[in-house]
Design a protein around this motif. Structure first.
Motif, mmCIF file in Angstrom:
data_model
loop_
_atom_site.group_PDB
_atom_site.id
_atom_site.type_symbol
_atom_site.label_atom_id
_atom_site.label_comp_id
_atom_site.label_asym_id
_atom_site.label_seq_id
_atom_site.Cartn_x
_atom_site.Cartn_y
_atom_site.Cartn_z
ATOM 1 N N LEU A 63 39.276 -18.837 79.199
ATOM 2 C CA LEU A 63 40.275 -19.088 78.144
ATOM 3 C C LEU A 63 40.665 -17.792 77.442
ATOM 4 O O LEU A 63 39.905 -17.248 76.652
ATOM 5 N N MET A 64 41.842 -17.282 77.812
ATOM 6 C CA MET A 64 42.332 -16.044 77.201
ATOM 7 C C MET A 64 43.831 -16.210 76.971
ATOM 8 O O MET A 64 44.502 -16.889 77.760
ATOM 9 N N PRO A 65 44.402 -15.607 75.923
ATOM 10 C CA PRO A 65 45.853 -15.684 75.736
ATOM 11 C C PRO A 65 46.568 -14.873 76.824
ATOM 12 O O PRO A 65 45.910 -14.162 77.573
ATOM 13 N N ASP A 66 47.853 -14.922 76.900
ATOM 14 C CA ASP A 66 48.668 -14.250 77.943
ATOM 15 C C ASP A 66 48.357 -14.782 79.335
ATOM 16 O O ASP A 66 49.080 -15.578 79.895
ATOM 17 N N MET A 67 47.253 -14.300 79.864
ATOM 18 C CA MET A 67 46.903 -14.673 81.253
ATOM 19 C C MET A 67 45.473 -15.205 81.251
ATOM 20 O O MET A 67 44.551 -14.493 80.808
ATOM 21 N N ASN A 68 45.255 -16.441 81.705
ATOM 22 C CA ASN A 68 43.876 -16.949 81.675
ATOM 23 C C ASN A 68 43.081 -16.447 82.891
ATOM 24 O O ASN A 68 43.633 -15.858 83.835
ATOM 25 N N GLY A 69 41.764 -16.710 82.827
ATOM 26 C CA GLY A 69 40.856 -16.199 83.867
ATOM 27 C C GLY A 69 41.223 -16.660 85.276
ATOM 28 O O GLY A 69 41.089 -15.923 86.253
ATOM 29 N N TYR A 70 41.670 -17.941 85.413
ATOM 30 C CA TYR A 70 42.053 -18.435 86.745
ATOM 31 C C TYR A 70 43.170 -17.578 87.338
ATOM 32 O O TYR A 70 43.138 -17.211 88.519
ATOM 33 N N GLU A 71 44.198 -17.289 86.474
ATOM 34 C CA GLU A 71 45.333 -16.495 86.987
ATOM 35 C C GLU A 71 44.867 -15.095 87.401
ATOM 36 O O GLU A 71 45.273 -14.563 88.443
ATOM 37 N N VAL A 72 43.990 -14.505 86.527
ATOM 38 C CA VAL A 72 43.477 -13.161 86.860
ATOM 39 C C VAL A 72 42.781 -13.205 88.225
ATOM 40 O O VAL A 72 43.010 -12.371 89.105
ATOM 41 N N CYS A 73 41.965 -14.246 88.372
ATOM 42 C CA CYS A 73 41.219 -14.396 89.637
ATOM 43 C C CYS A 73 42.181 -14.501 90.824
ATOM 44 O O CYS A 73 41.995 -13.851 91.855
ATOM 45 N N GLU A 74 43.229 -15.335 90.660
ATOM 46 C CA GLU A 74 44.186 -15.512 91.760
ATOM 47 C C GLU A 74 44.858 -14.191 92.127
ATOM 48 O O GLU A 74 45.027 -13.880 93.308
ATOM 49 N N HIS A 75 45.210 -13.387 91.098
ATOM 50 C CA HIS A 75 45.809 -12.071 91.378
ATOM 51 C C HIS A 75 44.838 -11.186 92.162
ATOM 52 O O HIS A 75 45.227 -10.534 93.135
ATOM 53 N N LEU A 76 43.594 -11.197 91.684
ATOM 54 C CA LEU A 76 42.599 -10.319 92.337
ATOM 55 C C LEU A 76 42.369 -10.733 93.798
ATOM 56 O O LEU A 76 42.237 -9.887 94.681
ATOM 57 N N LYS A 77 42.354 -12.058 94.022
ATOM 58 C CA LYS A 77 42.093 -12.533 95.385
ATOM 59 C C LYS A 77 43.289 -12.314 96.306
ATOM 60 O O LYS A 77 43.147 -12.269 97.530
ATOM 61 N N ALA A 78 44.486 -12.185 95.698
ATOM 62 C CA ALA A 78 45.684 -11.981 96.522
ATOM 63 C C ALA A 78 45.843 -10.515 96.926
ATOM 64 O O ALA A 78 46.612 -10.192 97.834
ATOM 65 N N ASP A 79 45.087 -9.666 96.243
ATOM 66 C CA ASP A 79 45.224 -8.226 96.516
ATOM 67 C C ASP A 79 44.143 -7.772 97.511
ATOM 68 O O ASP A 79 42.949 -7.989 97.283
ATOM 69 N N GLU A 80 44.599 -7.186 98.577
ATOM 70 C CA GLU A 80 43.690 -6.741 99.652
ATOM 71 C C GLU A 80 42.540 -5.861 99.129
ATOM 72 O O GLU A 80 41.394 -5.985 99.567
ATOM 73 N N GLN A 81 42.882 -5.005 98.123
ATOM 74 C CA GLN A 81 41.874 -4.045 97.660
ATOM 75 C C GLN A 81 40.836 -4.654 96.738
ATOM 76 O O GLN A 81 39.758 -4.092 96.563
ATOM 77 N N THR A 82 41.146 -5.785 96.144
ATOM 78 C CA THR A 82 40.203 -6.344 95.165
ATOM 79 C C THR A 82 39.628 -7.694 95.573
ATOM 80 O O THR A 82 38.758 -8.224 94.901
ATOM 81 N N ARG A 83 40.129 -8.221 96.711
ATOM 82 C CA ARG A 83 39.750 -9.602 97.044
ATOM 83 C C ARG A 83 38.253 -9.775 97.320
ATOM 84 O O ARG A 83 37.712 -10.862 97.183
ATOM 85 N N ASP A 84 37.566 -8.692 97.652
ATOM 86 C CA ASP A 84 36.149 -8.851 97.993
ATOM 87 C C ASP A 84 35.208 -8.699 96.799
ATOM 88 O O ASP A 84 33.993 -8.868 96.942
ATOM 89 N N ILE A 85 35.754 -8.342 95.631
ATOM 90 C CA ILE A 85 34.871 -8.170 94.463
ATOM 91 C C ILE A 85 34.411 -9.551 94.004
ATOM 92 O O ILE A 85 35.239 -10.433 93.730
ATOM 93 N N PRO A 86 33.088 -9.780 93.938
ATOM 94 C CA PRO A 86 32.622 -11.102 93.494
ATOM 95 C C PRO A 86 32.960 -11.344 92.007
ATOM 96 O O PRO A 86 32.824 -10.430 91.197
ATOM 97 N N ILE A 87 33.438 -12.551 91.696
ATOM 98 C CA ILE A 87 33.813 -12.896 90.310
ATOM 99 C C ILE A 87 32.913 -14.020 89.803
ATOM 100 O O ILE A 87 32.802 -15.071 90.443
ATOM 101 N N ILE A 88 32.259 -13.776 88.663
ATOM 102 C CA ILE A 88 31.485 -14.851 88.023
ATOM 103 C C ILE A 88 32.262 -15.263 86.767
ATOM 104 O O ILE A 88 32.550 -14.415 85.919
ATOM 105 N N PHE A 89 32.617 -16.522 86.695
ATOM 106 C CA PHE A 89 33.316 -16.997 85.495
ATOM 107 C C PHE A 89 32.298 -17.250 84.386
ATOM 108 O O PHE A 89 31.205 -17.755 84.645
ATOM 109 N N ILE A 90 32.702 -16.849 83.155
ATOM 110 C CA ILE A 90 31.880 -17.194 81.994
ATOM 111 C C ILE A 90 32.802 -17.952 81.042
ATOM 112 O O ILE A 90 33.825 -17.403 80.608
ATOM 113 N N SER A 91 32.477 -19.212 80.760
ATOM 114 C CA SER A 91 33.442 -19.974 79.966
ATOM 115 C C SER A 91 32.784 -21.072 79.143
ATOM 116 O O SER A 91 31.714 -21.588 79.512
#
Ligand code: ADP
Length: 635
Positions: A63-91
């Motif tokens: 839960l964040m203003p502007d862009m929430n964590g899900y959207e950030v995650c989707e951007h990261l996973k769509a990018d070849e250079q960042t898609r492999d970084i493991p993401i742990i959600f804290i919410s």
């Protein structure tokens, strides 16, 4: 994180949360454990720093203003250079649907707020080590892939080299065998004339022997290259093992006599004489081992020992295991040289002294035995002798399946009352044509010649020969093409075409027969091969030296009493034909090894049974009392 432990960081972590105090707590607990933590206060900031400072793991608020964590995650996973970084959600979201969504878009874990410090540390540690393992696995995979590619390339290069070697082989074989064919062929032709004085006869014999020796050497080098290129194949046929052993005995007994050596062929067995195996290779192996044994042995003798053992399958004999042993009383081989004896081009100190040989014979024999499913081994007592041995499993064949190998007799004329055969010889080399012309013309064949395939077709059309001897490699048009064109006509089907080739490659046989040829003959050939093939395909009949009678298909009669006989047959023959008293006297003579008495008893036996007497006499004169004794073993 302090300067000191920066170098030994346990991992780089990006913490993303819109609340400063949350970020502060996370940085504090992780930094204390030796992690290198850097913060982002919004999704947008996280996406921009992640490229300049790539983390090993991301802790991401939802839960964040502007862009929430899900959207950030989707951007990261769509990018070849960042898609492999493991993401742990804290919410603070704690509904199952929120957690499911977090995992479905690529999160690796989920921590609920308010979090426990220990839980955060445990999960971070787990995912970082998973990440490390995955990375090392990927690296290993990549290395493996590189290795596979390198290996594939090496394999391809080796295959190409092999191909080049085979082509070289085929060409060399042709180049060397063609002139040898002329040397051996003309020597053979000349030896047929009666006009040669003894000195020239001897000179001719030397040419012939040297030519044959050269042919053996060429064949050995070619055989070895073929083995190395993996092109040696096993060609099984049905043949008479007794006949093969007898042939070898005959072939080597002269040599043994010349050196005053005893040559013993110990194969009086119950084994069935007709078997299925690669006869040519078996013959070559035995010839090589016998040649060596006789070459190196100066006194004593050589024994060829063959024994058999049936192999049963579901109660019936399915195969026979033959054990071959070639023993000599020669100089032996020193223990340190025994280990390398089967390597190519290796000669022991004894071998080098003879200044003969190539050091290839044993390497070839070893490989041949292996290809046939056995193992050639050697044992030697230095100064006392050497033994080579191997075993082969062979299937049995019926006697009727086996081709009768006829004794080669000199053809002196054609049998009368046959058609006048028209034979066309096609070869670009004058010398080769001459060889066949001189062989066939005097016998009464009508012979014509052509220099290439084109000329052959022209002559064939007008003259319609019964048979064409066709060379393969020729300018203008080669033998394949000429054959294909002739065989394409109905009238061409009636013309027999036999290809003559100097190649040794077995696979060429298929190509030759595919072109429509009726048969093929390898150069250098023997005159008898030419005559046999003409008999086989167009039925020419000959008159032979000595007997001067037709070579019909009637059975060859063996000289009386000279047939091979098994122990079992010998036993039954003796039991049924000898009177009791004679049998008893014979047994005594055999037990005492009393040759004189045995011979006088054989005379008596011969009065009623000449063939049995001949067999017994042969065994007794060879001092084979061990075999004669065996007859009584299970009396
Ligand atoms: P080549 O006989 O042509 O030299 P081989 O491969 O047949 O080649 O034999 C290799 C060497 O092994 C010989 O040169 C000789 O030194 C040794 N050798 C082979 N057979 C015997 C034998 N029966 N007794 C002693 N030495 C032998």
């Amino acid at each position: 994180m302090t300067e000191n432990n920066k170098n030994t960081s346990k991992g780089k972590i990006l913490a993303v949360d819109d609340k400063q105090e949350n970020l502060h707590v996370l940085i504090k607990i992780l930094d204390k454990q030796g992690y290198d933590v850097f913060p982002a206060i919004s999704g947008t900031q996280a996406l921009s720093v992640v490229h300049s400072n790539k983390p090993d793991l991301i802790l991401l608020d939802i839960l964040m203003p502007d862009m929430n964590g899900y959207e950030v995650c989707e951007h990261l996973k769509a990018d070849e250079q960042t898609r492999d970084i493991p993401i742990i959600f804290i919410s603070a979201l704690s509904e199952t649907v929120d957690k499911v969504k977090a995992f479905s878009i690529g999160g690796v874990d989920y921590i609920s707020k308010p979090f426990q410090v220990k839980e955060v540390l445990a999960r971070v540690e787990t995912h970082l080590s998973l990440q490390r393992l995955q990375k090392s696995l990927e690296e290993k995979n990549e290395l493996l892939e590189q290795e596979i590619v390198a290996r594939k390339r090496a394999e391809e290069a080796a295959q190409m080299a092999n191909q080049a070697k085979s082509t070289f082989l085929a060409n060399m074989s042709h180049e060397l065998r063609t002139p040898l064919n002329a040397i051996l062929g003309f020597a053979q032709l000349m030896s047929r004339t009666q006009r040669l004085d003894p000195e020239n006869k001897e000179n001719l014999a030397i040419i012939s022997r040297s030519g044959k020796h050269l042919l053996t050497l060429i064949n050995q080098v070619l055989d070895f290259s073929k083995i190395e290129a993996g092109r040696t194949t096993i060609n099984e046929s049905k043949f008479d093992l007794y006949a093969l052993l007898n042939d070898l005995e005959e072939l080597f007994s002269l040599k043994a006599n010349d050196k005053d050596l005893q040559l013993i062929f110990d194969h009086y067995l119950n084994f069935p004489q007709y078997i299925i195996a690669d006869e040519v290779k078996l013959r070559q192996i035995l010839i090589n081992l016998l040649n060596n044994a006789l070459k190196f042995t100066q006194k004593g003798g050589v024994t060829v020992w063959v024994r058999e053992k049936p192999i049963f399958d579901k109660g019936v004999v399915s195969k026979i295991l033959f054990h071959f042993k070639i023993e000599d009383t020669g100089p032996g081989i020193p223990p340190d040289e025994l280990t390398t004896i089967f390597e190519a081009f290796v000669q022991t100190s004894t071998g080098r002294q003879t200044c003969e040989g190539t050091g290839l014979g044993l390497a070839i024999s070893h490989q041949f035995v292996q290809l046939m499913g056995g193992e050639l081994t050697v044992s030697s007592q230095f100064g006392e002798g050497t033994t080579f041995e191997f075993s082969l499993q062979c299937q049995l064949a019926e006697a009727i399946d086996v081709k009768n190998t006829k004794i080669e007799k000199e053809v002196i004329a054609l049998e009368p009352n046959q058609s006048r055969y028209r034979i066309l010889i096609v070869d670009d080399k004058w010398m080769n044509r001459q060889l066949l012309m001189k062989l066939l013309n005097p016998l009464g064949f009508e012979v014509r010649e052509a220099e290439n395939g084109q000329e052959a077709i022209e002559i064939w059309e007008k003259w319609e020969p019964h048979l064409i001897w066709m060379d393969m490699q020729m300018p203008v048009m080669d033998g394949f093409e000429a054959t294909r064109q002739i065989k394409a006509h109905i009238k061409g089907q009636a013309t027999i075409i036999i290809i003559m080739t100097a190649s040794v490659l077995e696979e060429e046989r298929v190509v030759i027969l595919d072109a429509g040829c009726d048969d093929f003959l390898r150069k250098p050939f023997k005159n008898a091969d030419i005559f046999d093939l003409m008999h086989k395909h167009i039925g020419v009949r000959y008159l032979y030296e000595e007997e001067s009678k037709p070579n019909g298909d009637e059975e060859e009669s063996k000289p009386n009493g000279d047939e091979e006989i098994t122990i079992a047959e010998l036993k039954s023959e003796m039991l049924t034909t000898l009177p009791d008293d004679l049998l008893k006297q014979w047994q005594e003579a055999v037990e005492y090894g009393d040759l004189q008495t045995a011979l006088s008893l054989i005379d008596r036996i011969g009065e009623n049974n000449k063939s049995l007497a001949n067999t017994l006499s042969k065994l007794a004169k060879d001092f084979r009392f061990d075999i004669l004794q065996e007859v009584f073993d299970e009396w």
